[in-house]
Design a protein around this motif. Structure first.
Motif, PDB file in Angstrom:
ATOM      1  N   LEU A  24      -1.427   6.994   1.616  1.00 36.98           N
ATOM      2  CA  LEU A  24      -1.654   6.074   0.489  1.00 36.98           C
ATOM      3  C   LEU A  24      -1.940   4.671   1.024  1.00 36.98           C
ATOM      4  O   LEU A  24      -1.531   4.314   2.122  1.00 36.98           O
ATOM      5  N   LYS A  25      -2.603   3.881   0.196  1.00 34.09           N
ATOM      6  CA  LYS A  25      -2.888   2.492   0.556  1.00 34.09           C
ATOM      7  C   LYS A  25      -1.583   1.713   0.756  1.00 34.09           C
ATOM      8  O   LYS A  25      -0.670   1.844  -0.052  1.00 34.09           O
ATOM      9  N   PRO A  26      -1.493   0.906   1.810  1.00 38.44           N
ATOM     10  CA  PRO A  26      -0.273   0.115   1.990  1.00 38.44           C
ATOM     11  C   PRO A  26      -0.200  -1.054   0.992  1.00 38.44           C
ATOM     12  O   PRO A  26      -1.247  -1.555   0.551  1.00 38.44           O
ATOM     13  N   PRO A  27       1.007  -1.473   0.645  1.00 41.51           N
ATOM     14  CA  PRO A  27       1.186  -2.535  -0.367  1.00 41.51           C
ATOM     15  C   PRO A  27       0.427  -3.822  -0.042  1.00 41.51           C
ATOM     16  O   PRO A  27      -0.035  -4.517  -0.945  1.00 41.51           O
ATOM     17  N   GLY A  28       0.290  -4.126   1.259  1.00 40.53           N
ATOM     18  CA  GLY A  28      -0.421  -5.344   1.647  1.00 40.53           C
ATOM     19  C   GLY A  28      -1.868  -5.334   1.190  1.00 40.53           C
ATOM     20  O   GLY A  28      -2.474  -6.390   1.005  1.00 40.53           O
ATOM     21  N   GLU A  29      -2.423  -4.144   0.994  1.00 40.06           N
ATOM     22  CA  GLU A  29      -3.841  -4.062   0.622  1.00 40.06           C
ATOM     23  C   GLU A  29      -4.074  -4.185  -0.877  1.00 40.06           C
ATOM     24  O   GLU A  29      -5.218  -4.286  -1.313  1.00 40.06           O
ATOM     25  N   TYR A  30      -3.020  -4.098  -1.659  1.00 40.82           N
ATOM     26  CA  TYR A  30      -3.239  -4.296  -3.091  1.00 40.82           C
ATOM     27  C   TYR A  30      -2.414  -5.460  -3.649  1.00 40.82           C
ATOM     28  O   TYR A  30      -2.024  -5.474  -4.807  1.00 40.82           O
ATOM     29  N   GLY A  31      -2.158  -6.422  -2.784  1.00 39.16           N
ATOM     30  CA  GLY A  31      -1.633  -7.699  -3.269  1.00 39.16           C
ATOM     31  C   GLY A  31      -0.136  -7.803  -3.468  1.00 39.16           C
ATOM     32  O   GLY A  31       0.333  -8.747  -4.104  1.00 39.16           O
ATOM     33  N   ALA A  32       0.628  -6.856  -2.900  1.00 45.52           N
ATOM     34  CA  ALA A  32       2.085  -6.975  -3.048  1.00 45.52           C
ATOM     35  C   ALA A  32       2.593  -8.160  -2.227  1.00 45.52           C
ATOM     36  O   ALA A  32       2.075  -8.450  -1.146  1.00 45.52           O
ATOM     37  N   ASP A  33       3.595  -8.850  -2.750  1.00 48.42           N
ATOM     38  CA  ASP A  33       4.211  -9.950  -2.009  1.00 48.42           C
ATOM     39  C   ASP A  33       5.315  -9.436  -1.101  1.00 48.42           C
ATOM     40  O   ASP A  33       5.654 -10.066  -0.105  1.00 48.42           O
ATOM     41  N   MET A  34       5.912  -8.313  -1.520  1.00 50.49           N
ATOM     42  CA  MET A  34       7.013  -7.749  -0.738  1.00 50.49           C
ATOM     43  C   MET A  34       6.894  -6.236  -0.713  1.00 50.49           C
ATOM     44  O   MET A  34       6.546  -5.624  -1.724  1.00 50.49           O
ATOM     45  N   ALA A  35       7.192  -5.651   0.443  1.00 49.74           N
ATOM     46  CA  ALA A  35       7.276  -4.194   0.548  1.00 49.74           C
ATOM     47  C   ALA A  35       8.668  -3.875   1.065  1.00 49.74           C
ATOM     48  O   ALA A  35       9.093  -4.401   2.100  1.00 49.74           O
ATOM     49  N   VAL A  36       9.392  -3.079   0.316  1.00 51.80           N
ATOM     50  CA  VAL A  36      10.735  -2.690   0.732  1.00 51.80           C
ATOM     51  C   VAL A  36      10.831  -1.175   0.643  1.00 51.80           C
ATOM     52  O   VAL A  36       9.918  -0.525   0.136  1.00 51.80           O
ATOM     53  N   GLY A  37      11.936  -0.630   1.106  1.00 51.42           N
ATOM     54  CA  GLY A  37      12.065   0.811   0.963  1.00 51.42           C
ATOM     55  C   GLY A  37      13.078   1.406   1.906  1.00 51.42           C
ATOM     56  O   GLY A  37      13.704   0.698   2.698  1.00 51.42           O
ATOM     57  N   GLU A  38      13.219   2.718   1.788  1.00 54.88           N
ATOM     58  CA  GLU A  38      14.162   3.453   2.620  1.00 54.88           C
ATOM     59  C   GLU A  38      13.425   3.995   3.832  1.00 54.88           C
ATOM     60  O   GLU A  38      12.442   4.718   3.689  1.00 54.88           O
ATOM     61  N   GLY A  39      13.921   3.633   5.021  1.00 56.14           N
ATOM     62  CA  GLY A  39      13.255   4.049   6.249  1.00 56.14           C
ATOM     63  C   GLY A  39      13.848   5.302   6.870  1.00 56.14           C
ATOM     64  O   GLY A  39      13.463   5.680   7.969  1.00 56.14           O
ATOM     65  N   GLN A  40      14.770   5.965   6.170  1.00 58.08           N
ATOM     66  CA  GLN A  40      15.400   7.174   6.739  1.00 58.08           C
ATOM     67  C   GLN A  40      14.364   8.182   7.204  1.00 58.08           C
ATOM     68  O   GLN A  40      14.518   8.817   8.261  1.00 58.08           O
ATOM     69  N   ALA A  41      13.300   8.322   6.408  1.00 55.64           N
ATOM     70  CA  ALA A  41      12.280   9.327   6.719  1.00 55.64           C
ATOM     71  C   ALA A  41      11.656   9.118   8.100  1.00 55.64           C
ATOM     72  O   ALA A  41      11.082  10.036   8.677  1.00 55.64           O
ATOM     73  N   LEU A  42      11.759   7.904   8.632  1.00 56.58           N
ATOM     74  CA  LEU A  42      11.183   7.604   9.944  1.00 56.58           C
ATOM     75  C   LEU A  42      12.184   7.922  11.053  1.00 56.58           C
ATOM     76  O   LEU A  42      12.853   7.046  11.586  1.00 56.58           O
TER      77      LEU A  42
END
Lengths: 129, 445
Positions: free
Chosen positions: B246-264
């Motif tokens: 999926l497109k990253p948040p930075g590419e559609y104008g988000a000011d902040m991207a947060v989330g759960e990194g467990q999957a990494l």
């Protein structure tokens, strides 16, 4: 030596009265103690400030300092140059690196501020000399 | 072995020094009737082998993801962890390192965190990331709080499609800060656009999750417009694995991207420790909560890593600090970095594609039974909800007997969706496992 054309607060801000307005900055002594200044959070134009209340925030590599308004009034101008060049505050604190211009509400408020010579003495005492 | 460090002689000397003759005399102030005068009811000591066998027996009572097949997601995902991750994170210089407050002796740790921040920025398309947060919930809550600080507003608009526990955490933080949290309901599995526009008015920020908790992919571009039209900041809660496709948040104008990194690269591990991702655009750099590591050169021109922008942190200005969280999830961040560098850009994309394909295969097979239609029409990534002819709680408990974790009954968080089961399919699931799940669910009455 701090210039005698303006007044100083004991919290190290200066105000230079120009008609109904007061140009505000921080003193040479203050910038010297803060060290390399890396960021200035300017007040918003139109903000009403009271004498002694926070006007803006100055951040150096080692500290963050609140700057207090030396006089009450409305902020009518801010020095946008400081956004990109905060180091101006180290280079020319009494000149090019003024912070804001305040529409002075009560000219009488400046009477208890220090003049250049008294402020020099105050700084010396504060530094323990 | 006797673990009590004081010998009778030690005790005698201590009592002599303070002038009492016996332990009873020492405790004379404690009334007789409240003194405990029996032997403690604990078993006798055991040998190491006996203890091992006892604890191993107890641990077998837990379902283990090596033994059961997991279709349960809802915020924690059973992704493959390459062997390099455990190998690197097991190095004692990394797993014993506490918060790196001595940068001069922790250059390696600081460099790893710096690389982690860089990788998170590349993944999310943001400018600056912090050294990590406790988990996705705290990162989301902090995004809400810094929006309030930045805009001077005291209202946070959050989609009901955001993880229910993240919303609860956000509300707890907002309560302390004196801000209101307004929830925007979902319609058809995605955030209701009209309600979102209304809620954005006067809000410090708009928070949506993509893919959202219900598995659906949101119209993140419309949400961006709704937020910014009202002068609100825009925060997106992401599943980092989804950013492979999926497109990253930075590419559609988000000011902040947060989330759960467990999957990494972090195991599910019964719920933690997990890893909060926190990344922002440059304009918010002085609002970031937590630690940020920067790269610099020393007075000999050598590259070095330092903690930077510390003046916004609590140990410099406690009363004005963005957050009073001071510990990051350093070891989980190391695991995430090793995962991201092992997989590489192509690997993360492939994991994303496998999740996407397998989840869609599972959904199609379930639909084909004629008993489990998809609950929502919106596109989905690796998680989706189906409507069930039998109580989803029953499906979960029945399939558990066969070693299958079927999913998350949505009624637990969304009463109106009590006939829905949320299911996650990661790259680890095989066709055989999916077919077995479908056959088992099809047979349920």
């Amino acid at each position: 030596m701090h210039p005698s054309d303006r007044k100083y607060s004991k919290t190290h801000e200066w105000v230079k009265i120009e008609g109904k307005e007061g140009r505000v900055g921080i003193s040479h002594h203050a910038q010297d103690h803060l060290g390399d200044i890396v960021f200035v959070e300017l007040p918003e134009i139109g903000k009403q400030v009271k004498k002694g209340e926070q006007l803006c925030v100055v951040e150096s590599v080692k500290a963050v300092a609140d700057c207090y308004a030396p006089v009450s009034g409305k902020v009518v101008k801010v020095n946008d140059k400081l956004v990109d060049k905060p180091e101006l505050l180290n280079q020319d604190p009494h000149g090019e690196a003024w912070i804001a211009v305040v529409e002075v509400a009560d000219p009488g408020e400046t009477t208890d501020l220090l003049d250049g010579a008294a402020y020099d003495k105050f700084c010396e005492e504060e530094s323990g000399h | 072995m006797d673990y009590i460090p004081h010998t009778d002689r030690d005790r005698r000397r201590m009592m002599d020094a303070i002038g009492v003759k016996s332990i009873d005399e020492l405790f004379a102030d404690i009334p007789e009737q409240v003194k405990f005068k029996r032997r403690l009811e604990i078993p006798e000591g055991m040998s190491e082998l006996e203890v091992y066998n006892l604890l191993y027996g107890l641990s077998k009572k837990n379902a283990n993801l090596n033994d059961v097949v997991c279709f349960l997601g809802a915020g924690a995902y059973d992704h493959y962890v390459p062997a390099t991750v455990d190998h690197v994170t097991s190095r004692s210089e990394l797993y014993t390192a506490y918060t790196p407050y001595q940068p001069e002796i922790s250059q390696a740790v600081l460099q790893i965190i710096y690389e982690y921040q860089t990788a998170i920025c590349e993944l999310t398309g943001m400018d600056v990331a912090n050294a990590s947060h406790y988990d996705g919930a705290t990162a989301t809550a902090e995004a809400g709080i810094i929006s309030c600080m930045h805009t001077g507003r005291k209202k946070i608009a959050v989609s009901a499609g955001v993880h229910p526990e993240y919303r609860a955490t956000l509300k707890a933080y907002a309560h302390g800060y004196g801000a209101d949290v307004v929830e925007v309901p979902c319609a058809g599995g995605v955030t209701d656009a009209k309600n979102l526009a209304a809620a954005a008015a006067g809000a410090a920020c708009v928070i949506v999750q993509n893919p959202n908790f219900l598995g659906c992919i949101e119209d993140v571009v419309a949400a961006e417009k709704a937020a910014h039209a009202e002068g609100a900041l825009y925060a997106v809660v992401v599943d980092p694995i989804s950013l492979g496709v999926l497109k990253p948040p930075g590419e559609y104008g988000a000011d902040m991207a947060v989330g759960e990194g467990q999957a990494l690269g972090n195991p599910i591990s019964f719920g933690g420790p997990y890893l909060g991702i926190f990344a922002v655009k440059e304009a918010l750099v002085r609002r970031i909560p937590g630690r940020v590591i920067g790269m610099t050169t020393d007075n000999r021109g050598q590259r070095g890593f330092v903690m930077t922008l510390q003046t916004r942190e609590q140990h410099i200005r406690r009363e004005k600090a963005t957050s009073n969280i001071c510990s990051n999830e350093a070891l989980c961040a190391v695991a995430a970095l090793v995962y991201m560098s092992t997989m590489g850009k192509q690997g993360i994309k492939e994991v994303g594609e496998l999740c996407l394909d397998k989840a869609h295969y599972a959904a199609a097979r379930l639909e084909a039974t004629g008993k489990y239609p998809l609950a929502f029409k919106a596109p989905f990534f690796k998680e989706f909800a189906v409507r069930c002819p039998v109580d989803p709680e029953k499906i979960v408990s029945e399939l558990c007997k066969d070693g299958i974790l079927a999913g998350y009954p949505l009624g637990r968080a969304y009463p109106e969706l009590k006939d829905c089961l949320l299911m996650a399919v990661t790259e680890k699931r095989t066709r055989e496992q999916i077919d077995r799940l479908v056959a088992r669910m099809e047979g349920l009455k």
